[in-house]
Design a protein around this motif. Sequence first.
Motif, PDB file in Angstrom:
ATOM      1  N   THR A  17     -10.435 -47.221  47.581  1.00  0.00           N
ATOM      2  CA  THR A  17      -9.914 -46.771  48.866  1.00  0.00           C
ATOM      3  C   THR A  17     -10.369 -45.329  49.067  1.00  0.00           C
ATOM      4  OG1 THR A  17      -7.930 -46.523  50.231  1.00  0.00           O
ATOM      5  CG2 THR A  17      -7.675 -46.042  47.888  1.00  0.00           C
ATOM      6  N   TYR A  18     -10.735 -45.004  50.296  1.00  0.00           N
ATOM      7  CA  TYR A  18     -11.320 -43.695  50.568  1.00  0.00           C
ATOM      8  C   TYR A  18     -10.803 -43.161  51.898  1.00  0.00           C
ATOM      9  CZ  TYR A  18     -14.402 -45.713  47.105  1.00  0.00           C
ATOM     10  OH  TYR A  18     -14.876 -46.321  45.984  1.00  0.00           O
ATOM     11  N   PRO A  49      -4.643 -54.443  42.432  1.00  0.00           N
ATOM     12  CA  PRO A  49      -3.982 -54.157  43.714  1.00  0.00           C
ATOM     13  C   PRO A  49      -2.797 -53.204  43.588  1.00  0.00           C
ATOM     14  CG  PRO A  49      -4.423 -56.506  43.516  1.00  0.00           C
ATOM     15  CD  PRO A  49      -4.709 -55.890  42.179  1.00  0.00           C
ATOM     16  N   VAL A  50      -2.071 -53.293  42.480  1.00  0.00           N
ATOM     17  CA  VAL A  50      -0.929 -52.396  42.263  1.00  0.00           C
ATOM     18  C   VAL A  50      -1.425 -50.956  42.104  1.00  0.00           C
ATOM     19  CG1 VAL A  50       0.982 -51.854  40.695  1.00  0.00           C
ATOM     20  CG2 VAL A  50       0.428 -54.237  41.205  1.00  0.00           C
ATOM     21  N   LEU A  51      -2.444 -50.781  41.300  1.00  0.00           N
ATOM     22  CA  LEU A  51      -3.014 -49.449  41.107  1.00  0.00           C
ATOM     23  C   LEU A  51      -3.639 -48.933  42.403  1.00  0.00           C
ATOM     24  CD1 LEU A  51      -4.699 -50.061  37.636  1.00  0.00           C
ATOM     25  CD2 LEU A  51      -2.603 -48.760  38.081  1.00  0.00           C
ATOM     26  N   LYS A  52      -4.270 -49.832  43.153  1.00  0.00           N
ATOM     27  CA  LYS A  52      -4.903 -49.429  44.416  1.00  0.00           C
ATOM     28  C   LYS A  52      -3.857 -48.925  45.412  1.00  0.00           C
ATOM     29  CE  LYS A  52      -7.826 -50.973  48.192  1.00  0.00           C
ATOM     30  NZ  LYS A  52      -8.543 -52.094  48.800  1.00  0.00           N
ATOM     31  N   GLU A  57      -1.752 -44.589  48.746  1.00  0.00           N
ATOM     32  CA  GLU A  57      -0.667 -43.663  49.094  1.00  0.00           C
ATOM     33  C   GLU A  57      -1.105 -42.216  48.889  1.00  0.00           C
ATOM     34  OE1 GLU A  57       2.929 -42.297  50.428  1.00  0.00           O
ATOM     35  OE2 GLU A  57       2.139 -44.319  50.553  1.00  0.00           O
ATOM     36  N   ARG A  58      -1.803 -41.961  47.814  1.00  0.00           N
ATOM     37  CA  ARG A  58      -2.266 -40.601  47.522  1.00  0.00           C
ATOM     38  C   ARG A  58      -3.359 -40.166  48.495  1.00  0.00           C
ATOM     39  NH1 ARG A  58      -3.701 -41.588  41.733  1.00  0.00           N
ATOM     40  NH2 ARG A  58      -4.185 -39.395  41.565  1.00  0.00           N
ATOM     41  N   THR A 100       2.630 -36.981  42.235  1.00  0.00           N
ATOM     42  CA  THR A 100       2.141 -38.337  42.503  1.00  0.00           C
ATOM     43  C   THR A 100       1.028 -38.724  41.520  1.00  0.00           C
ATOM     44  OG1 THR A 100       0.588 -37.548  44.191  1.00  0.00           O
ATOM     45  CG2 THR A 100       2.754 -38.290  44.947  1.00  0.00           C
ATOM     46  N   THR A 101       0.266 -37.756  41.060  1.00  0.00           N
ATOM     47  CA  THR A 101      -0.762 -38.032  40.056  1.00  0.00           C
ATOM     48  C   THR A 101      -0.109 -38.372  38.725  1.00  0.00           C
ATOM     49  OG1 THR A 101      -2.341 -36.569  41.154  1.00  0.00           O
ATOM     50  CG2 THR A 101      -2.766 -37.088  38.847  1.00  0.00           C
ATOM     51  N   LYS A 102       0.926 -37.641  38.375  1.00  0.00           N
ATOM     52  CA  LYS A 102       1.651 -37.927  37.131  1.00  0.00           C
ATOM     53  C   LYS A 102       2.306 -39.303  37.185  1.00  0.00           C
ATOM     54  CE  LYS A 102       2.435 -33.098  35.975  1.00  0.00           C
ATOM     55  NZ  LYS A 102       3.420 -32.041  35.796  1.00  0.00           N
TER      56      LYS A 102
END
Length: 130
Positions: A17-18, A49-52, A57-58, A100-102
Amino acid sequence: MTAPVVKMEIWEISDGTYAPDFAPNGSQLMVVERIKRRSQGSDYESLIPVLKRSGEERVRKNTLLGWDFSTLIVPNGTEKGYEFSIAQFVSNLSVLADPTTKQARSQLAQNFDVVRQEVYRFQEYTTKAK
């Protein structure tokens, strides 16, 4: 005179995603986490898909400029130590300290071990013809 290729890997982006205006020359930095499954043979495709969603969101929050999940094609084998990678395109490295990265890292750790983390600065890039 050019230097010989010391290491070469071929990766296939499984999903990503970009941001709408994403271009590698706009982000300049790519943080890559080389990962392997905690349980060899476990289903990883249902986790993408969960990780995506976390990546999306980020990107929406402008924490990331892009995110992708890739599979190592060549070379491959158990001695390699990793089989996948997650790339996070960022404008600066301070984003790695963002909550959010953590949170995304914690989510990743449930099913994958991070074998190594690398940071790349883009100098040149190509795009796939449509």
